[in-house]
Design a protein around this motif. Structure first.
Motif, PDB file in Angstrom:
ATOM      1  N   VAL A  97       1.194  -1.123   0.270  1.00  0.00           N
ATOM      2  CA  VAL A  97       0.165  -0.017  -0.438  1.00  0.00           C
ATOM      3  C   VAL A  97       0.923   1.179   0.026  1.00  0.00           C
ATOM      4  O   VAL A  97       1.317   1.514   0.779  1.00  0.00           O
ATOM      5  CB  VAL A  97      -1.323  -0.238   0.927  1.00  0.00           C
ATOM      6  N   GLY A 109     -13.691   1.221   2.119  1.00  0.00           N
ATOM      7  CA  GLY A 109     -12.110   1.446   1.525  1.00  0.00           C
ATOM      8  C   GLY A 109     -12.057   1.226   0.337  1.00  0.00           C
ATOM      9  O   GLY A 109     -11.363   1.006  -0.708  1.00  0.00           O
ATOM     10  N   GLN A 163     -10.291   2.916  -2.501  1.00  0.00           N
ATOM     11  CA  GLN A 163      -8.699   3.141  -3.436  1.00  0.00           C
ATOM     12  C   GLN A 163      -8.354   2.918  -4.517  1.00  0.00           C
ATOM     13  O   GLN A 163      -9.314   2.579  -5.576  1.00  0.00           O
ATOM     14  CB  GLN A 163      -8.288   1.538  -2.278  1.00  0.00           C
ATOM     15  N   THR A 189      -6.369   0.992  -7.337  1.00  0.00           N
ATOM     16  CA  THR A 189      -5.491  -0.099  -7.388  1.00  0.00           C
ATOM     17  C   THR A 189      -4.894  -1.159  -8.308  1.00  0.00           C
ATOM     18  O   THR A 189      -5.492  -0.382  -9.723  1.00  0.00           O
ATOM     19  CB  THR A 189      -6.499  -1.361  -6.604  1.00  0.00           C
ATOM     20  N   LYS A 205      -1.395  -1.047  -4.690  1.00  0.00           N
ATOM     21  CA  LYS A 205      -2.520  -0.109  -4.346  1.00  0.00           C
ATOM     22  C   LYS A 205      -2.741   1.187  -3.329  1.00  0.00           C
ATOM     23  O   LYS A 205      -1.396   1.074  -2.965  1.00  0.00           O
ATOM     24  CB  LYS A 205      -3.835  -0.852  -3.084  1.00  0.00           C
ATOM     25  N   PHE A 225      -5.347   4.549  -0.674  1.00  0.00           N
ATOM     26  CA  PHE A 225      -6.260   5.107  -0.028  1.00  0.00           C
ATOM     27  C   PHE A 225      -5.635   6.427  -0.345  1.00  0.00           C
ATOM     28  O   PHE A 225      -5.299   7.032   0.878  1.00  0.00           O
ATOM     29  CB  PHE A 225      -6.496   4.676   1.573  1.00  0.00           C
ATOM     30  N   GLU A 228      -6.068   7.029   4.542  1.00  0.00           N
ATOM     31  CA  GLU A 228      -5.469   6.125   4.470  1.00  0.00           C
ATOM     32  C   GLU A 228      -6.364   5.511   6.185  1.00  0.00           C
ATOM     33  O   GLU A 228      -5.378   4.067   6.607  1.00  0.00           O
ATOM     34  CB  GLU A 228      -4.279   6.737   4.793  1.00  0.00           C
ATOM     35  N   SER A 229      -7.532   5.931   6.427  1.00  0.00           N
ATOM     36  CA  SER A 229      -7.382   5.270   7.538  1.00  0.00           C
ATOM     37  C   SER A 229      -8.834   4.152   7.245  1.00  0.00           C
ATOM     38  O   SER A 229      -8.966   3.152   8.391  1.00  0.00           O
ATOM     39  CB  SER A 229      -8.325   6.458   8.643  1.00  0.00           C
ATOM     40  N   GLN A 230      -9.484   4.476   6.276  1.00  0.00           N
ATOM     41  CA  GLN A 230      -9.748   3.049   5.597  1.00  0.00           C
ATOM     42  C   GLN A 230      -9.165   1.963   4.977  1.00  0.00           C
ATOM     43  O   GLN A 230      -9.426   1.191   4.699  1.00  0.00           O
ATOM     44  CB  GLN A 230     -10.668   3.710   4.369  1.00  0.00           C
ATOM     45  N   LEU A 231      -7.873   1.521   5.004  1.00  0.00           N
ATOM     46  CA  LEU A 231      -7.285   0.485   5.235  1.00  0.00           C
ATOM     47  C   LEU A 231      -7.556  -1.015   5.707  1.00  0.00           C
ATOM     48  O   LEU A 231      -7.647  -1.898   5.194  1.00  0.00           O
ATOM     49  CB  LEU A 231      -5.489   0.385   5.546  1.00  0.00           C
TER      50      LEU A 231
END
Length: 141
Positions: free
Chosen positions: A79, A112, A114, A116, A130, A132, A135-138
Motif C-alpha cells: 500500500v 475502502g 482505493q 489499485t 494500492k 487509499f 489511509e484510515s480506510q485501510l
C-alpha cells in the motif's frame, strides 16, 4: 494489534534470477541489498523482498472476483501513498508494463475506496499496488 505498520519480509520464487533482478531494479525502482548466487534482497518500498532462484516454478492461475474484476491469487504488493501510487502507475505505463488490471479506483464512493493495479513480474508472480485517499480506510469494514 499494534497500529504502527512494520516492514515485512517476503520471499518469492523465480526461475531466472537475472531477469527478475532487472525487473525489480529497473522497472519497479527497488534498490538492491545483499545477494548471493541464487538470491537477491530488495528494498521493496520499505519492506524486504527476497527473490530466490528455483527450478520448475509452479504457476498458480487461481482467481477471485473483486469489484467486477478477476483478481489473480496468490499475489503480493504494498500500500503506497496516493501520490506514490499515481507516480508508480505512470512510470509502469511509460516502461510498457502490461497490466492484468489497469490502474483504477476500486469501491468508488464506498468504505475502502482505493486505487489499485495488478501486473505480473517476468517470472509470473502477480503483484498488486494500492493506495487509499483516506489511509484510515485501510482496514475499514
Amino acid at each position: 494489534m499494534n497500529s504502527t505498520l512494520q516492514p515485512f519480509h517476503l520471499a518469492v520464487p523465480v526461475e531466472d534470477l537475472q531477469r527478475a533482478r532487472a525487473f525489480y531494479h529497473d522497472i519497479l525502482g527497488c534498490d538492491e541489498g545483499r545477494s548471493d548466487t541464487h538470491w537477491v534482497d530488495f528494498d521493496f518500498f520499505g519492506h524486504q523482498l527476497v527473490i530466490h532462484e528455483v527450478g520448475n516454478k509452479l504457476q498458480n492461475a487461481d482467481r477471485n472476483p473483486v469489484d467486477g474484476k478477476s483478481v489473480p491469487v496468490p499475489h503480493y504488493g504494498v500500500v503506497l501513498s496516493w501520490q506514490d501510487w499515481s507516480q508508480l502507475a505512470d512510470r509502469l505505463k511509460q516502461k510498457g508494463v502490461a497490466f492484468e488490471i489497469e490502474p483504477y479506483i476500486r469501491f468508488a464512493g464506498q468504505v475502502g475506496e482505493q486505487g489499485t493495479m495488478f501486473f505480473y513480474d517476468p517470472e509470473g508472480n502477480a503483484l498488486e499496488f494500492k493506495a487509499f485517499k483516506d489511509e484510515s480506510q485501510l482496514f475499514a469494514k
